[in-house]
Write an enzyme that holds these catalytic residues in place. Structure first.
Site, PDB file in Angstrom:
ATOM      1  N   LEU A  67       0.945  -1.513  -0.177  1.00  0.00           N
ATOM      2  CA  LEU A  67      -0.354   0.170  -0.160  1.00  0.00           C
ATOM      3  C   LEU A  67       0.553   1.122   0.073  1.00  0.00           C
ATOM      4  CD1 LEU A  67      -2.226  -1.586   2.114  1.00  0.00           C
ATOM      5  CD2 LEU A  67      -3.380  -0.987   0.172  1.00  0.00           C
ATOM      6  N   PRO A  68       0.754   2.597  -0.516  1.00  0.00           N
ATOM      7  CA  PRO A  68       0.878   3.509  -0.867  1.00  0.00           C
ATOM      8  C   PRO A  68       1.356   4.782   0.536  1.00  0.00           C
ATOM      9  CG  PRO A  68      -1.318   4.130  -1.023  1.00  0.00           C
ATOM     10  CD  PRO A  68      -0.898   2.578  -0.661  1.00  0.00           C
ATOM     11  N   THR A  97       6.518   0.687   1.957  1.00  0.00           N
ATOM     12  CA  THR A  97       8.032   1.352   2.521  1.00  0.00           C
ATOM     13  C   THR A  97       6.828   2.739   3.612  1.00  0.00           C
ATOM     14  OG1 THR A  97       8.921   1.479   0.481  1.00  0.00           O
ATOM     15  CG2 THR A  97       9.244   3.144   2.136  1.00  0.00           C
ATOM     16  N   LYS A 172      15.318  -0.115   3.889  1.00  0.00           N
ATOM     17  CA  LYS A 172      14.432   0.470   2.557  1.00  0.00           C
ATOM     18  C   LYS A 172      14.842   1.759   2.225  1.00  0.00           C
ATOM     19  CE  LYS A 172      12.172   1.067  -0.785  1.00  0.00           C
ATOM     20  NZ  LYS A 172      10.607   0.744  -0.588  1.00  0.00           N
ATOM     21  N   LYS A 241       7.764  11.384  -0.712  1.00  0.00           N
ATOM     22  CA  LYS A 241       7.172  10.447   1.432  1.00  0.00           C
ATOM     23  C   LYS A 241       8.133   9.407   1.540  1.00  0.00           C
ATOM     24  CE  LYS A 241       5.558   6.550   1.073  1.00  0.00           C
ATOM     25  NZ  LYS A 241       5.931   5.326   1.393  1.00  0.00           N
TER      26      LYS A 241
END
Length: 297
Positions: A67-68, A97, A172, A241
């Protein structure tokens, strides 16, 4: 056919191809996405549709999430009607992430319902998701990792970072900061060369044969900037983000990120000018505009 039923929530640009690879590998896969078209496409590939994250987690043994944003991840996993309320799933793997603090929150929240939270963010873009060549960073209990290993290998190369929730997310964020930084600094260097009169393709070839080569000069410039397509496949809003998350996490740890803050600001400018859905290679267009030249290969 594998005995386990796998669940997959989030069938976007990364989740769609990844869930498809699980189906192709012979697993029974149950899927959910708020986007009806994405859900229909996955069902067309052989997956079964669930009516909600909770329904999915009541039908699958292991659930993957792609998911974003961290807020969406938290809502889908721990919110009302979320994965945590499902009756069957015992392992929940966050491929997003979402940052180490979210990973810790998910692990703690899922433990209350007898589930194990795993953070396993991926890197390698849409092509990597499609071809099974992603880098998959994983943190979770060792026993859980051994259970997941054959499944995660379907996505790409695995890197086990340890048992502490959030370690993989930290790795990450470090990667995505460096990827964005390489793009920012390479854009400045190439624009300088173009303004001086150097053919940008020649300059990129020089950099890639020299010590200045990096992921931007080797991949992003040839594919998306020299061609003027600006379609590498990673949205400016997502890069912004990720870098914001990285800076926030570093500051919480007491780690100064002076250069990182500059990268964040360049992404903020790009995001404001071209929008969050623009490709993050649009960073180069910001530098071009300031310098009054264009990079054309």
């Amino acid at each position: 056919m594998a005995a386990q039923v796998l669940g997959f929530v989030g069938l976007g640009r990364m989740g769609g191809p990844m869930s498809g690879r699980l189906v192709e590998a012979g697993y029974e896969v149950c899927v959910f996405d708020a986007n009806g078209a994405a859900l229909e496409a996955a069902v067309g590939q052989g997956a079964r549709a669930a009516s909600s994250p909770s329904d999915l987690a009541s039908r699958a043994d292991i659930v993957f999430v792609s998911l974003p944003t961290p807020d969406i991840v938290r809502a889908v996993v721990l919110g009302e009607g979320g994965i945590a309320s499902g009756s069957r799933a015992r392992i929940v793997v966050d491929l997003s992430t979402s940052g180490p603090r979210t990973a810790k929150l998910l692990a703690e929240g899922l433990a209350k319902s007898g589930k194990i939270g795993v953070d396993a963010p991926v890197s390698g873009g849409i092509a990597g998701a499609r071809n099974g060549t992603l880098a998959v960073m994983v943190s979770c209990p060792r026993e859980t990792y051994e259970t997941l290993e054959p499944i995660l290998k379907i996505f790409g190369r695995l890197f086990y970072t340890g048992e502490k929730p959030g370690l993989a997310q930290t790795a990450k964020l470090a990667n995505n900061l460096l990827a964005a930084a390489a793009l920012v600094v390479s854009s400045e260097a190439v624009v300088m060369g173009v303004k001086a009169g150097i053919d940008p393709k020649v300059l990129i070839d020089i950099l890639n044969a020299s010590t200045g080569r990096n992921s931007a000069t080797q991949d992003k410039f040839p594919r998306a900037i020299l061609t003027r397509t600006f379609d590498f496949g990673f949205a400016t809003g997502l890069s912004y983000k990720d870098v914001r998350l990285c800076i926030d996490e570093a500051e919480a740890m007491g780690v100064p990120m002076v250069a990182g803050a500059i990268v964040r600001q360049m992404l903020a400018v790009t995001n404001a000018k071209f929008g969050p859905d623009s490709d993050f290679t649009s960073i180069a267009k910001v530098v071009e505009e300031w310098a009054g030249v264009e990079i054309r290969g």
